[in-house]
Design an enzyme around this catalytic site. Sequence first.
Site, PDB file in Angstrom:
ATOM      1  CD  GLN A  31      -3.923  -0.416   6.345  1.00 26.36           C
ATOM      2  OE1 GLN A  31      -4.080   0.499   7.144  1.00 26.36           O
ATOM      3  NE2 GLN A  31      -2.930  -1.286   6.480  1.00 26.36           N
ATOM      4  CG  HIS A  62      11.921   4.423   7.797  1.00 26.78           C
ATOM      5  ND1 HIS A  62      11.567   4.695   6.498  1.00 26.78           N
ATOM      6  CD2 HIS A  62      10.806   3.885   8.376  1.00 26.78           C
ATOM      7  CE1 HIS A  62      10.302   4.337   6.291  1.00 26.78           C
ATOM      8  NE2 HIS A  62       9.820   3.851   7.419  1.00 26.78           N
ATOM      9  CD  GLU A 106       1.823  -4.050   8.504  1.00 20.38           C
ATOM     10  OE1 GLU A 106       2.638  -3.170   8.819  1.00 20.38           O
ATOM     11  OE2 GLU A 106       0.603  -3.818   8.329  1.00 20.38           O
ATOM     12  CG  ASP A 138      -4.517  -6.718  16.811  1.00 20.02           C
ATOM     13  OD1 ASP A 138      -3.722  -5.938  17.384  1.00 20.02           O
ATOM     14  OD2 ASP A 138      -5.746  -6.567  16.852  1.00 20.02           O
ATOM     15  CG  ASP A 156       6.694   2.444  11.063  1.00 21.35           C
ATOM     16  OD1 ASP A 156       6.151   3.554  10.950  1.00 21.35           O
ATOM     17  OD2 ASP A 156       7.280   1.875  10.124  1.00 21.35           O
ATOM     18  CB  SER A 157       1.177   3.194  14.459  1.00 28.05           C
ATOM     19  OG  SER A 157       1.376   4.518  14.898  1.00 28.05           O
ATOM     20  CG  ASP A 159      -1.928   9.781  11.233  1.00 30.28           C
ATOM     21  OD1 ASP A 159      -1.381  10.655  11.904  1.00 30.28           O
ATOM     22  OD2 ASP A 159      -1.577   9.489  10.069  1.00 30.28           O
ATOM     23  N   PRO A 163      -7.312   1.000  11.831  1.00 34.90           N
ATOM     24  CG  PRO A 163      -6.257  -0.177  10.075  1.00 34.90           C
ATOM     25  CD  PRO A 163      -7.163   0.973  10.369  1.00 34.90           C
TER      26      PRO A 163
HETATM   27  N1  AG3 Z   1       3.754   5.792   9.507  1.00 29.32           N
HETATM   28  C1  AG3 Z   1       3.522   7.125   9.955  1.00 29.32           C
HETATM   29  C2  AG3 Z   1       2.606   7.928   9.091  1.00 29.32           C
HETATM   30  C3  AG3 Z   1       2.079   9.076   9.780  1.00 29.32           C
HETATM   31  C4  AG3 Z   1       1.488  10.038   8.825  1.00 29.32           C
HETATM   32  N2  AG3 Z   1       0.701  10.899   9.563  1.00 29.32           N
HETATM   33  C5  AG3 Z   1       0.772  12.204   9.556  1.00 29.32           C
HETATM   34  N3  AG3 Z   1       1.251  12.863   8.543  1.00 29.32           N
HETATM   35  N4  AG3 Z   1       0.331  12.771  10.586  1.00 29.32           N
HETATM   36  C6  AG3 Z   1       4.669   5.671   8.452  1.00 29.32           C
HETATM   37  C7  AG3 Z   1       5.025   4.309   8.065  1.00 29.32           C
HETATM   38  C8  AG3 Z   1       6.397   4.325   7.522  1.00 29.32           C
HETATM   39  N5  AG3 Z   1       7.110   3.144   7.801  1.00 29.32           N
END
Ligand code: AG3
Length: 283
Positions: A31, A62, A106, A138, A156-157, A159, A163
């Site tokens: 990415q 978090h 990760e 993965d 903790d993904s 959107d 990936p």
């Molecule tokens: N992961 C979630 C980010 C989502 C952002 N998307 C959104 N604004 N719809 C964050 C990783 C932090 N550890």
Amino acid sequence: MTEWFNETLHEDYGQHLSIDRVLYREKTEHQDLIIFENSRFGRVLALDGIVQTTEGDEFIYHEMLTHLPILAHGAVKRVLIIGGGDGGMARETLKHQDIEHLTMVEIDPAVVEMCREHLPTLNAGAFDDPRFELVIADGARFVAETDERWDIVIVDSTDPIGPSEVLFGQAFYAGCKRCLTEGGILVTQNGVPFVQGEEITSTYSRLKPLFADVWFYLATVPTYQGGPMAFGWASDDMGLRALDTATIANRFASKSIATRYYTPDVHTGSFGLPVYMLDMFKR
Ligand code: AG3
């Protein structure tokens, strides 16, 4: 001339943050990664044009994806994080001294390395904790193949674009379920329902056949624009979501963990959902 970061998540709506200084920018194997400084939110990590975390408001996200399931479960020894490369989730998890082992899976090693270097307050030493294990893999494959089991799985993904798309699919959720011990809990990053309602509808329909109790809870994270963010909750133990504030408060007090967002009242209250959201999955 101010340089701006213009978020590209939605076609017709967005947020912009001034880039006061770029700390790192790279097209990784997976990415487009940028870490920059913003005067209001501090250092910001964005992937593929979408804000992932900022020093200013990361604690909300978090804390809510860790302390909630861990305290509801009450006897967590092992936690699995899928994603989480910035380290914030690992930091909050390891605040629980009775947790013995944390596995973080990760996909992108560059995220871990660059966040360790440029966002050190996110992991705050968690990456060096002897209980912490990093697996570069993965996540979808990992949950389908591992023989290990965990009491909590935290997704903790990013959107569901690029990936992370597979991390919202039924095969992945079934993998998470097979990784859980009995009475375990799965929690997920589930988007901002006011502007990403489809994620609620589809996640619910995919989790519901797999778990006895499927629900969502909410917290407002300013840089996840568009209203409160939803977190998915899935467990076969119906009682865990219904625990009262006093029970949670006892558990929380016994651990002396410092938080800036999470409280036992926030915990139980966060399961209360507005009608527009209930309409997305309950009918
Ligand atoms: N992961 C979630 C980010 C989502 C952002 N998307 C959104 N604004 N719809 C964050 C990783 C932090 N550890």
